[in-house]
Design an enzyme around this catalytic site. Structure first.
Site, PDB file in Angstrom:
ATOM      1  CG  HIS A   1      -2.144  -0.814   1.106  1.00  0.00           C
ATOM      2  ND1 HIS A   1      -3.137  -0.795   2.056  1.00  0.00           N
ATOM      3  CD2 HIS A   1      -2.577  -1.641   0.126  1.00  0.00           C
ATOM      4  CE1 HIS A   1      -4.137  -1.576   1.666  1.00  0.00           C
ATOM      5  NE2 HIS A   1      -3.824  -2.106   0.506  1.00  0.00           N
TER       6      HIS A   1
ATOM      7  CB  CYS B   1      -6.118  -0.254   5.206  1.00  0.00           C
ATOM      8  SG  CYS B   1      -4.499  -1.074   5.140  1.00  0.00           S
TER       9      CYS B   1
END
Lengths: 147, 147
Positions: free
Chosen positions: A52, A81
């Protein structure tokens, strides 16, 4: 370098990712007013399930001491997240600045509970980048957030 | 493949890491009784701050669907830290089997709160591997857990 300037650098990273055919999320790590790491989501480009934007940024910043991390602010164009929030907690990064949490709400409550200082900008450009991407590629987006 | 057998495979990964001069933590991902990913901590080998054993394992398993992850069990020789626990939560992995949580306690409470089923083996070999490593290389170990 203020929060707006650092977020612009994170947005540049997000746009780079989009230009590469990837997911347009970018991140920078700032220490003492200097960017010491930058990154963007690499799911498509490297078939990565761990890179990510925030993770790519931390990886690119390299191996730092715990004392270094404690002087850092992590910027991300999107609300981090569970995984990326966990990385911030692992390394004791005390402050996270979030471009937007309108299109996706990450683990902000968990970070706050653990004492991380959060600033949410809800920047119009960050929101538009994700809105447009999610509308174009909903399946890819869902894969990225485990849905 | 039962839990003991899968943990033996994770231990093999941990020993590989040690033989490479790295941090001896290993992980495997099991779906329908088959190992579909393996990995070990790569901090030393790749100067990686994100490739803890569980992350390396997930990365090596490749891009899976959410439905696939929901059929998986993640094995790690050591209690997963905030980052690795967050990765398990992100992908909705329903079960995590932990070799030991004696030398390090990760984010087990957080995973449990979020509905992840945890099994802690407290395997003597997992404990001994970490005890010996931490005694030998306390600074490297602290770096890996952000201390």
């Amino acid at each position: 370098m203020n929060d707006q300037q650092a977020m612009q650098a994170a947005l540049e990273e997000a746009r780079k990712g989009l230009a590469e055919g990837g997911i347009p999320i970018g991140s920078v790590l700032v220490k003492d007013g200097q960017i010491i790491g930058r990154g963007h989501n690499r799911r498509v480009q490297q078939n990565s399930v761990v890179l990510h934007a925030e993770m790519d940024c931390l990886e690119n910043a390299g191996r730092l001491t715990a004392a270094d991390y404690r002087d850092c602010t992590l910027y991300s164009t999107l609300s981090p997240c569970d995984m990326c929030s966990g990385a911030a907690l692992l390394y004791g990064i005390p402050r996270v600045v979030i471009g937007e949490n309108v299109t996706f709400m990450g683990a902000e409550a968990h970070m706050r509970e653990r004492g991380v200082s959060l600033t949410v900008l809800n920047d119009a450009e960050c929101i538009e980048l994700m809105r447009s991407f999610i509308a174009d590629q909903p399946t890819l987006w869902n894969e990225d957030i485990g849905v």
